[in-house]
Write a protein that holds these residues in place. Structure first.
Motif: not given
Length: 340
Positions: A2-3, A28-29, A244-249, A251-258
Protein backbone atom coordinates in the motif's frame (compact mmCIF):
# COMPACT_ATOMS: atom_id res chain seq x y z
CA UNK A 1 2.44 -2.76 -0.92
CA UNK A 2 0.00 0.00 0.00
CA UNK A 3 2.96 2.29 0.65
CA UNK A 4 3.82 2.67 -3.04
CA UNK A 5 0.29 3.49 -4.18
CA UNK A 6 -0.09 5.99 -1.34
CA UNK A 7 3.13 7.77 -2.28
CA UNK A 8 2.11 7.80 -5.92
CA UNK A 9 -1.20 9.48 -5.15
CA UNK A 10 0.27 12.08 -2.83
CA UNK A 11 3.22 13.31 -4.85
CA UNK A 12 2.81 16.41 -6.97
CA UNK A 13 4.60 17.19 -10.22
CA UNK A 14 4.71 15.84 -13.71
CA UNK A 15 4.74 12.08 -14.19
CA UNK A 16 6.37 10.14 -17.00
CA UNK A 17 5.38 6.53 -17.61
CA UNK A 18 8.62 4.70 -18.24
CA UNK A 19 7.13 1.32 -19.07
CA UNK A 20 3.39 1.54 -19.51
CA UNK A 21 3.01 -2.02 -20.76
CA UNK A 22 4.33 -3.59 -17.58
CA UNK A 23 3.18 -0.93 -15.13
CA UNK A 24 -0.29 -2.48 -14.99
CA UNK A 25 1.04 -6.01 -14.55
CA UNK A 26 3.75 -5.24 -11.99
CA UNK A 27 3.18 -6.11 -8.34
CA UNK A 28 5.34 -3.23 -7.12
CA UNK A 29 5.73 0.25 -8.61
CA UNK A 30 8.58 2.43 -7.37
CA UNK A 31 8.33 6.22 -7.54
CA UNK A 32 11.38 7.93 -9.02
CA UNK A 33 12.10 11.59 -8.28
CA UNK A 34 14.22 13.40 -10.87
CA UNK A 35 15.27 17.04 -11.04
CA UNK A 36 16.61 17.15 -14.60
CA UNK A 37 14.60 18.59 -17.51
CA UNK A 38 12.16 16.13 -19.15
CA UNK A 39 14.27 15.56 -22.28
CA UNK A 40 17.63 15.41 -20.49
CA UNK A 41 19.52 12.15 -20.91
CA UNK A 42 18.98 11.33 -17.23
CA UNK A 43 15.24 11.11 -17.82
CA UNK A 44 15.21 10.15 -21.49
CA UNK A 45 17.79 7.36 -21.26
CA UNK A 46 19.16 6.60 -17.77
CA UNK A 47 15.95 6.05 -15.85
CA UNK A 48 14.41 4.00 -18.70
CA UNK A 49 17.53 1.79 -18.62
CA UNK A 50 17.11 1.43 -14.86
CA UNK A 51 13.47 0.37 -15.27
CA UNK A 52 14.38 -2.03 -18.06
CA UNK A 53 16.99 -3.71 -15.87
CA UNK A 54 14.66 -3.85 -12.85
CA UNK A 55 11.81 -5.36 -14.84
CA UNK A 56 14.08 -7.91 -16.49
CA UNK A 57 15.65 -8.98 -13.18
CA UNK A 58 12.25 -9.35 -11.46
CA UNK A 59 10.30 -10.82 -14.38
CA UNK A 60 8.16 -7.70 -14.49
CA UNK A 61 7.11 -7.87 -10.85
CA UNK A 62 8.81 -4.53 -10.08
CA UNK A 63 8.61 -1.43 -12.26
CA UNK A 64 8.81 2.32 -11.69
CA UNK A 65 7.28 5.64 -12.68
CA UNK A 66 9.13 8.91 -13.01
CA UNK A 67 8.01 12.15 -11.35
CA UNK A 68 9.61 15.49 -12.13
CA UNK A 69 9.82 18.69 -10.14
CA UNK A 70 9.14 17.26 -6.70
CA UNK A 71 12.15 19.03 -5.18
CA UNK A 72 15.32 20.85 -6.32
CA UNK A 73 18.59 18.92 -6.82
CA UNK A 74 20.12 19.59 -3.36
CA UNK A 75 16.99 18.24 -1.62
CA UNK A 76 16.94 14.81 -3.25
CA UNK A 77 18.94 12.99 -0.55
CA UNK A 78 16.61 14.14 2.22
CA UNK A 79 13.59 13.49 0.00
CA UNK A 80 14.54 9.82 -0.31
CA UNK A 81 15.47 9.49 3.36
CA UNK A 82 12.02 10.85 4.28
CA UNK A 83 10.25 8.42 1.95
CA UNK A 84 8.64 11.11 -0.21
CA UNK A 85 9.88 9.09 -3.21
CA UNK A 86 11.48 5.69 -3.56
CA UNK A 87 14.51 6.42 -5.77
CA UNK A 88 16.43 9.41 -7.11
CA UNK A 89 19.71 10.60 -8.56
CA UNK A 90 21.93 12.94 -6.54
CA UNK A 91 24.93 15.05 -7.51
CA UNK A 92 27.33 14.88 -4.59
CA UNK A 93 28.68 18.38 -5.18
CA UNK A 94 25.28 19.86 -4.31
CA UNK A 95 25.50 18.41 -0.78
CA UNK A 96 27.92 20.88 0.80
CA UNK A 97 29.95 19.27 3.58
CA UNK A 98 28.07 15.98 3.35
CA UNK A 99 30.41 14.03 1.09
CA UNK A 100 34.20 13.93 0.99
CA UNK A 101 35.28 10.56 -0.40
CA UNK A 102 33.11 11.04 -3.50
CA UNK A 103 35.53 13.77 -4.61
CA UNK A 104 38.00 11.00 -5.44
CA UNK A 105 36.33 10.24 -8.79
CA UNK A 106 36.02 13.94 -9.67
CA UNK A 107 39.76 14.53 -9.89
CA UNK A 108 41.24 15.83 -13.14
CA UNK A 109 43.75 13.67 -14.95
CA UNK A 110 41.92 10.35 -15.22
CA UNK A 111 41.93 8.89 -18.71
CA UNK A 112 38.94 6.96 -19.98
CA UNK A 113 35.23 7.05 -20.69
CA UNK A 114 32.37 7.71 -18.29
CA UNK A 115 31.62 3.99 -18.47
CA UNK A 116 35.16 3.09 -17.42
CA UNK A 117 35.10 5.74 -14.69
CA UNK A 118 31.76 4.56 -13.31
CA UNK A 119 32.86 0.93 -13.08
CA UNK A 120 36.16 1.92 -11.47
CA UNK A 121 34.25 4.18 -9.08
CA UNK A 122 31.99 1.38 -7.88
CA UNK A 123 34.90 -1.01 -7.40
CA UNK A 124 36.87 1.59 -5.43
CA UNK A 125 33.75 2.27 -3.39
CA UNK A 126 33.38 -1.39 -2.45
CA UNK A 127 37.04 -1.76 -1.51
CA UNK A 128 37.76 1.61 0.10
CA UNK A 129 35.23 4.44 0.03
CA UNK A 130 32.29 2.55 1.56
CA UNK A 131 34.11 2.55 4.90
CA UNK A 132 33.24 6.25 5.29
CA UNK A 133 29.50 5.36 5.26
CA UNK A 134 28.62 8.70 3.65
CA UNK A 135 25.37 7.41 2.13
CA UNK A 136 23.94 6.34 5.47
CA UNK A 137 20.17 6.69 5.59
CA UNK A 138 19.61 5.51 2.01
CA UNK A 139 20.39 2.41 -0.02
CA UNK A 140 23.13 3.18 -2.53
CA UNK A 141 22.30 1.38 -5.79
CA UNK A 142 24.80 2.88 -8.26
CA UNK A 143 27.66 5.36 -8.60
CA UNK A 144 28.67 7.09 -11.80
CA UNK A 145 30.32 10.15 -13.30
CA UNK A 146 29.54 12.39 -16.20
CA UNK A 147 32.08 12.85 -18.96
CA UNK A 148 34.97 15.31 -18.76
CA UNK A 149 33.70 18.79 -17.83
CA UNK A 150 34.70 21.68 -20.07
CA UNK A 151 34.24 25.47 -19.96
CA UNK A 152 31.25 26.74 -21.96
CA UNK A 153 31.02 30.49 -22.56
CA UNK A 154 29.49 32.99 -24.94
CA UNK A 155 32.75 34.84 -25.54
CA UNK A 156 35.49 32.62 -26.93
CA UNK A 157 38.17 31.44 -24.48
CA UNK A 158 41.33 30.37 -26.30
CA UNK A 159 43.86 30.79 -23.51
CA UNK A 160 43.61 29.52 -19.94
CA UNK A 161 44.66 32.89 -18.55
CA UNK A 162 41.37 34.35 -19.81
CA UNK A 163 39.47 32.36 -17.18
CA UNK A 164 40.88 34.46 -14.34
CA UNK A 165 38.23 36.89 -13.18
CA UNK A 166 35.39 35.27 -15.14
CA UNK A 167 32.09 34.68 -13.35
CA UNK A 168 31.62 30.95 -13.84
CA UNK A 169 28.94 28.56 -12.68
CA UNK A 170 30.91 25.74 -11.09
CA UNK A 171 29.39 23.02 -8.88
CA UNK A 172 30.79 22.07 -5.51
CA UNK A 173 33.35 19.37 -4.96
CA UNK A 174 36.48 19.22 -7.08
CA UNK A 175 34.91 21.50 -9.69
CA UNK A 176 34.99 24.29 -7.13
CA UNK A 177 38.61 23.55 -6.25
CA UNK A 178 39.65 23.71 -9.89
CA UNK A 179 37.67 26.88 -10.54
CA UNK A 180 39.33 28.62 -7.61
CA UNK A 181 42.77 27.51 -8.79
CA UNK A 182 42.06 28.99 -12.23
CA UNK A 183 41.06 32.31 -10.68
CA UNK A 184 37.39 32.16 -11.65
CA UNK A 185 34.69 33.69 -9.48
CA UNK A 186 32.44 30.76 -8.69
CA UNK A 187 28.65 31.07 -8.90
CA UNK A 188 26.55 28.37 -7.20
CA UNK A 189 23.66 27.54 -9.52
CA UNK A 190 21.96 24.11 -9.90
CA UNK A 191 22.23 22.62 -13.38
CA UNK A 192 18.58 23.26 -14.33
CA UNK A 193 19.19 27.00 -13.88
CA UNK A 194 22.27 27.36 -16.11
CA UNK A 195 20.38 28.45 -19.23
CA UNK A 196 18.66 31.41 -17.59
CA UNK A 197 21.84 32.28 -15.69
CA UNK A 198 23.78 32.59 -18.93
CA UNK A 199 20.92 34.19 -20.85
CA UNK A 200 20.66 36.94 -18.23
CA UNK A 201 24.45 37.49 -18.22
CA UNK A 202 24.59 36.64 -14.52
CA UNK A 203 27.53 34.38 -15.43
CA UNK A 204 30.20 34.51 -18.14
CA UNK A 205 30.34 30.76 -18.45
CA UNK A 206 29.63 27.35 -16.95
CA UNK A 207 31.76 24.24 -16.46
CA UNK A 208 29.79 21.14 -17.47
CA UNK A 209 30.20 18.05 -19.67
CA UNK A 210 29.47 18.08 -23.41
CA UNK A 211 26.05 16.54 -22.79
CA UNK A 212 24.91 19.93 -21.53
CA UNK A 213 25.25 21.42 -25.00
CA UNK A 214 22.04 19.50 -25.80
CA UNK A 215 20.52 18.70 -22.41
CA UNK A 216 20.61 22.28 -21.13
CA UNK A 217 20.59 24.02 -24.55
CA UNK A 218 24.01 25.60 -24.10
CA UNK A 219 24.42 25.85 -27.88
CA UNK A 220 22.05 28.82 -27.61
CA UNK A 221 23.62 30.76 -24.73
CA UNK A 222 27.26 29.57 -24.57
CA UNK A 223 28.45 29.22 -28.14
CA UNK A 224 32.07 28.47 -27.31
CA UNK A 225 33.70 25.49 -25.59
CA UNK A 226 37.23 25.59 -24.16
CA UNK A 227 38.28 21.93 -24.14
CA UNK A 228 40.94 20.36 -21.95
CA UNK A 229 41.73 16.67 -22.66
CA UNK A 230 40.32 14.63 -19.78
CA UNK A 231 38.30 17.64 -18.61
CA UNK A 232 38.65 20.12 -15.79
CA UNK A 233 36.95 17.58 -13.50
CA UNK A 234 34.34 14.79 -13.56
CA UNK A 235 31.09 15.08 -11.63
CA UNK A 236 30.10 12.45 -9.08
CA UNK A 237 26.54 11.08 -8.98
CA UNK A 238 24.67 8.35 -7.12
CA UNK A 239 21.43 6.50 -7.70
CA UNK A 240 19.84 6.03 -4.28
CA UNK A 241 16.78 4.23 -2.91
CA UNK A 242 14.68 4.56 0.22
CA UNK A 243 15.69 1.81 2.64
CA UNK A 244 12.12 1.01 3.68
CA UNK A 245 10.97 0.81 0.06
CA UNK A 246 13.62 -1.80 -0.59
CA UNK A 247 12.89 -3.68 2.65
CA UNK A 248 9.19 -3.84 1.72
CA UNK A 249 9.98 -5.88 -1.39
CA UNK A 250 9.81 -9.69 -1.06
CA UNK A 251 13.15 -11.32 -0.27
CA UNK A 252 13.45 -12.99 -3.68
CA UNK A 253 13.02 -9.67 -5.47
CA UNK A 254 15.53 -7.95 -3.20
CA UNK A 255 18.02 -10.70 -4.03
CA UNK A 256 17.39 -10.38 -7.76
CA UNK A 257 17.91 -6.62 -7.70
CA UNK A 258 21.05 -6.79 -5.56
CA UNK A 259 22.61 -9.49 -7.75
CA UNK A 260 21.55 -8.41 -11.23
CA UNK A 261 20.96 -4.66 -11.16
CA UNK A 262 22.32 -2.70 -8.22
CA UNK A 263 26.00 -1.90 -7.89
CA UNK A 264 28.42 -2.44 -10.75
CA UNK A 265 25.87 -3.54 -13.43
CA UNK A 266 23.76 -0.38 -13.07
CA UNK A 267 26.83 1.86 -12.65
CA UNK A 268 28.26 0.50 -15.90
CA UNK A 269 25.06 1.05 -17.87
CA UNK A 270 24.57 4.60 -16.58
CA UNK A 271 28.17 5.48 -17.45
CA UNK A 272 27.63 4.03 -20.91
CA UNK A 273 24.56 6.23 -21.38
CA UNK A 274 26.55 9.29 -20.37
CA UNK A 275 29.15 8.55 -23.02
CA UNK A 276 26.32 8.39 -25.54
CA UNK A 277 24.75 11.70 -24.54
CA UNK A 278 28.16 13.41 -24.41
CA UNK A 279 28.57 12.38 -28.03
CA UNK A 280 25.17 13.84 -28.86
CA UNK A 281 26.18 17.12 -27.19
CA UNK A 282 29.42 17.31 -29.14
CA UNK A 283 27.60 16.68 -32.40
CA UNK A 284 25.05 19.37 -31.54
CA UNK A 285 27.92 21.83 -31.04
CA UNK A 286 29.62 20.95 -34.30
CA UNK A 287 26.39 21.18 -36.27
CA UNK A 288 25.10 24.46 -34.77
CA UNK A 289 26.03 27.62 -36.62
CA UNK A 290 28.17 29.99 -34.57
CA UNK A 291 29.34 27.32 -32.12
CA UNK A 292 33.03 26.46 -31.77
CA UNK A 293 35.29 24.10 -29.81
CA UNK A 294 38.64 25.67 -28.86
CA UNK A 295 41.29 23.17 -27.80
CA UNK A 296 43.68 24.04 -24.98
CA UNK A 297 47.22 24.70 -26.15
CA UNK A 298 50.24 22.65 -25.11
CA UNK A 299 51.32 25.52 -22.84
CA UNK A 300 47.89 25.60 -21.20
CA UNK A 301 47.96 21.84 -20.66
CA UNK A 302 51.31 22.10 -18.92
CA UNK A 303 49.91 24.82 -16.68
CA UNK A 304 46.75 22.83 -15.96
CA UNK A 305 48.66 19.65 -15.16
CA UNK A 306 50.41 21.51 -12.34
CA UNK A 307 47.04 22.77 -11.04
CA UNK A 308 45.58 19.24 -11.28
CA UNK A 309 48.48 17.79 -9.30
CA UNK A 310 47.87 20.25 -6.46
CA UNK A 311 44.13 19.52 -6.45
CA UNK A 312 44.76 15.76 -6.38
CA UNK A 313 47.13 16.07 -3.43
CA UNK A 314 44.58 18.18 -1.55
CA UNK A 315 41.71 15.76 -2.14
CA UNK A 316 43.74 12.66 -1.36
CA UNK A 317 44.68 14.30 1.95
CA UNK A 318 41.01 15.12 2.68
CA UNK A 319 39.93 11.55 1.97
CA UNK A 320 42.74 10.18 4.12
CA UNK A 321 41.63 12.43 6.98
CA UNK A 322 38.16 10.86 6.62
CA UNK A 323 39.67 7.49 7.54
CA UNK A 324 40.13 6.12 4.01
CA UNK A 325 43.42 5.25 2.30
CA UNK A 326 43.11 8.06 -0.23
CA UNK A 327 46.23 7.24 -2.20
CA UNK A 328 45.26 3.57 -2.55
CA UNK A 329 41.77 4.53 -3.71
CA UNK A 330 43.16 6.97 -6.27
CA UNK A 331 45.67 4.43 -7.56
CA UNK A 332 42.94 1.80 -7.90
CA UNK A 333 40.65 4.10 -9.89
CA UNK A 334 43.46 5.15 -12.23
CA UNK A 335 44.53 1.54 -12.76
CA UNK A 336 40.99 0.25 -13.31
CA UNK A 337 40.23 2.99 -15.82
CA UNK A 338 43.42 2.52 -17.81
CA UNK A 339 42.80 -1.24 -18.01
CA UNK A 340 39.08 -1.02 -18.84
Amino acid sequence: MAKFSKITSLLAGATMALSAATAFAADHTLVISSWAPPTHGINAKMWPKFVEMVEEATDGKVTAELKLGIAPPPAQMDLIMDGAADASIIFHGYQAGRFVTTKMIELPGYEGSAEAASVAYWRAYEQYLSKANEHRGVKLIALHTHGPAQLHSNAAVTDMSQIEGMKVRIPGGVGGDVGSALGATGIAVPAPKVYETLASNAADGVVMPFESRKGFKLTEVAQNVYEVPGGLYRGSFAFIMNEDAFADLPADLQKALDEKVFGEPLSREIGKVWDEIDGIGREATMSTEGNAINAASAADLEKFNAIAADVRAKVIAEVTEAGIDGQAAYDMIAKEMSAY
